[in-house]
Every structure is written in C-alpha cells, then in structure tokens.
Design a protein around this motif. Structure first.
Motif, short mmCIF file in Angstrom:
data_model
loop_
_atom_site.label_atom_id
_atom_site.label_comp_id
_atom_site.label_asym_id
_atom_site.label_seq_id
_atom_site.Cartn_x
_atom_site.Cartn_y
_atom_site.Cartn_z
N ARG A 1 -41.42 -1.21 35.21
CA ARG A 1 -41.49 -0.53 36.51
C ARG A 1 -40.91 0.87 36.36
NH1 ARG A 1 -43.35 -2.91 40.55
NH2 ARG A 1 -42.22 -1.75 42.10
N VAL A 2 -41.64 1.83 36.91
CA VAL A 2 -41.22 3.22 36.96
C VAL A 2 -41.37 3.63 38.42
CG1 VAL A 2 -41.69 5.56 36.21
CG2 VAL A 2 -42.02 3.68 34.62
N GLY A 3 -40.25 3.76 39.13
CA GLY A 3 -40.34 4.03 40.57
C GLY A 3 -41.03 2.85 41.22
N ASP A 4 -42.08 3.12 41.99
CA ASP A 4 -42.84 2.06 42.64
C ASP A 4 -44.05 1.63 41.81
OD1 ASP A 4 -41.15 1.97 44.83
OD2 ASP A 4 -42.27 3.50 45.92
N ALA A 5 -44.25 2.24 40.66
CA ALA A 5 -45.41 1.92 39.82
C ALA A 5 -45.09 0.76 38.88
CB ALA A 5 -45.82 3.14 39.01
N THR A 6 -46.06 -0.12 38.71
CA THR A 6 -45.93 -1.27 37.81
C THR A 6 -46.87 -1.08 36.63
OG1 THR A 6 -45.43 -2.71 39.67
CG2 THR A 6 -46.13 -3.77 37.63
N ILE A 7 -46.32 -1.20 35.44
CA ILE A 7 -47.09 -1.02 34.21
C ILE A 7 -46.95 -2.29 33.39
CG2 ILE A 7 -47.35 0.37 32.13
CD1 ILE A 7 -45.52 2.38 34.06
N LEU A 8 -48.05 -2.84 32.94
CA LEU A 8 -48.01 -4.03 32.10
C LEU A 8 -48.05 -3.59 30.64
CD1 LEU A 8 -48.17 -7.12 31.69
CD2 LEU A 8 -50.66 -6.88 31.71
N TRP A 9 -47.07 -4.06 29.87
CA TRP A 9 -47.09 -3.86 28.43
C TRP A 9 -47.81 -5.06 27.85
CZ3 TRP A 9 -46.45 -0.40 24.72
CH2 TRP A 9 -46.35 -0.86 23.40
N GLN A 10 -48.98 -4.84 27.30
CA GLN A 10 -49.81 -5.91 26.78
C GLN A 10 -49.70 -5.91 25.27
OE1 GLN A 10 -54.10 -5.43 27.26
NE2 GLN A 10 -54.09 -7.37 28.37
N ASP B 1 -56.51 -6.85 24.96
CA ASP B 1 -57.30 -7.88 25.63
C ASP B 1 -57.88 -7.29 26.91
OD1 ASP B 1 -58.33 -10.05 27.00
OD2 ASP B 1 -56.59 -11.34 26.63
N PRO B 2 -59.13 -6.77 26.85
CA PRO B 2 -59.73 -6.12 28.01
C PRO B 2 -59.82 -7.02 29.24
CG PRO B 2 -61.00 -5.61 26.05
CD PRO B 2 -60.00 -6.65 25.66
N ALA B 3 -60.07 -8.31 29.07
CA ALA B 3 -60.16 -9.22 30.22
C ALA B 3 -58.80 -9.36 30.90
CB ALA B 3 -60.68 -10.59 29.78
N ALA B 4 -57.74 -9.51 30.11
CA ALA B 4 -56.39 -9.61 30.68
C ALA B 4 -56.00 -8.28 31.33
CB ALA B 4 -55.39 -9.99 29.60
N ARG B 5 -56.42 -7.17 30.73
CA ARG B 5 -56.15 -5.85 31.29
C ARG B 5 -56.82 -5.72 32.65
NH1 ARG B 5 -56.51 -3.39 26.79
NH2 ARG B 5 -58.69 -2.80 26.78
N ALA B 6 -58.07 -6.15 32.76
CA ALA B 6 -58.79 -6.08 34.04
C ALA B 6 -58.11 -6.96 35.09
CB ALA B 6 -60.25 -6.51 33.83
N ARG B 7 -57.68 -8.17 34.70
CA ARG B 7 -56.98 -9.06 35.65
C ARG B 7 -55.70 -8.40 36.15
NH1 ARG B 7 -58.33 -12.88 31.82
NH2 ARG B 7 -56.18 -13.01 31.04
N ALA B 8 -54.96 -7.77 35.23
CA ALA B 8 -53.70 -7.12 35.62
C ALA B 8 -53.96 -5.97 36.60
CB ALA B 8 -52.97 -6.62 34.39
N LEU B 9 -54.98 -5.18 36.34
CA LEU B 9 -55.30 -4.06 37.23
C LEU B 9 -55.78 -4.57 38.59
CD1 LEU B 9 -56.99 -1.70 34.63
CD2 LEU B 9 -54.78 -1.35 35.75
N GLU B 10 -56.59 -5.63 38.59
CA GLU B 10 -57.04 -6.22 39.85
C GLU B 10 -55.89 -6.83 40.64
OE1 GLU B 10 -60.07 -8.95 38.60
OE2 GLU B 10 -61.56 -7.36 38.33
N GLY C 1 -52.98 -5.57 40.82
CA GLY C 1 -52.13 -4.53 41.37
C GLY C 1 -51.34 -3.70 40.37
N ALA C 2 -51.45 -3.99 39.08
CA ALA C 2 -50.77 -3.14 38.09
C ALA C 2 -51.35 -1.74 38.18
CB ALA C 2 -50.95 -3.71 36.68
#
Length: 188
Positions: A32-41, A45-54, A56-57
């Motif tokens: 977390r940086v401020g109110d932003a959420t970033i997933l360290w993957q 894994d593009p499918a997991a990346r898409a799920r994370a973005l969907e 709210g990451a």
C-alpha cells in the motif's frame, strides 16, 4: 515479499516513498502506498493479474518487470496520492516538500520551504516580518537581525530567477506577498 522485492523497496525508500505491506488474497502480499493498493506478484500470471485489477488493485508488479519500471509505476501512484498546494504556476508538494514553478523543480532549504509555505497559504496577502518570525522562526520578538530579509532574498532568487514575472514581492511597510499572477494588487 521475497528477495525479488528488496531492491525495489530500497529504491522506493531512497525516494521517500513509504510502503505498508499486508497479506493478499493470492499467495503474494499487497503493498500500500497512500490509498493505492499494489499487488506484488511473484510470477508472471496474466490471469491472476487481471483478477487482482478487477478486484480493485491499482497496479500489479513483479520480478518479470525491470526494477526501474516497477519503481516508476509505484512512484506514479504515490505521487498521485500526494497532497499539493497550487498557486498559479507554482506547485508545492506537501509530503515530500518538493516545489516546482512552471514544471521546473526549485530546490529549497528547510527554512526557505517554510517561508514559501507560509506565504502560499495566504496568496496575494502581505505577511509582516513579525508574523514570519513567529511562524517560521518561532520567535515572539524581533532579534534585531536581518535573517528574514536574507532568507526572503534567497527564496526570491530561487523562485523568480529565469521567469519573466516575479511571484514574490516586498510590500513596503507591510511585509512580503506571494502573488499567483505575479502582480501585487495595490491594496490599501
């Protein structure tokens, strides 16, 4: 978080970006940086990346990216979250204390920054020397030195040098004023 993230964390820390790390839903933690959420993957894994973005990451980064790209993406999010004070073409970033005028960075010493910030909070108003001594130097008396004038001169040089119109004005008998449009309005 793993050793893969350590160089990124060091680079962010060197730039003054504060990170909060929490467990994520995937096997990788969230940053977390401020109110932003970033997933360290940990793996690409593009499918997991898409799920994370969907879900709210705001961003997904990982070791498959170049370290500089990862840092730039996180700084972009941190920068978007940072409160700023804007007066005309002047931007004061309140967290990392960076100042820009017309997109050009203006490096300031701590006292110069404090003076500018005090003036910027009341743009277009004359601020007396006595008030500046109280607010910036924390003095309730006049020490009889020219510290205010010297610091204002240095600040003026940094803030106005290279620009056609000055923003910092000495208002005879009243103090100093930061004017967003560069012109001191004649006030009684």
């Amino acid at each position: 978080m793993g050793a893969d993230f350590a160089p990124v964390a060091r680079a962010l820390s060197a730039r003054g970006v504060e990170l909060a790390i929490a467990p994520g839903q995937e096997p990788w933690p969230l940053v977390r940086v401020g109110d932003a959420t970033i997933l360290w993957q940990g793996i690409d894994d593009p499918a997991a990346r898409a799920r994370a973005l969907e879900a709210g990451a705001h961003e997904v980064v990982g070791p498959w990216m170049h370290e500089a790209e990862t840092v730039a993406r996180i700084i972009r999010l941190a920068d978007a979250e940072q409160p700023r004070l804007r007066i005309g073409e002047l931007t004061i970033r309140l967290v990392d204390r960076r100042v820009e005028r017309g997109g050009r960075p203006i490096p300031l010493l701590a006292r110069e920054y404090a003076l500018l910030l005090h003036l910027a909070r009341r743009p277009g108003q004359a601020i007396s020397r006595a008030e500046l001594l109280r607010a910036v130097w924390r003095l309730d008396f006049d020490p009889g030195t020219n510290s205010v004038e010297v610091h204002m001169s240095r600040l003026r040089g940094k803030l106005d040098r290279g620009f056609a119109v000055p923003m910092l004005h000495t208002v005879k008998g009243r103090g100093y004023a930061l004017c967003p449009d560069g012109y001191w309005p004649e006030r009684a």
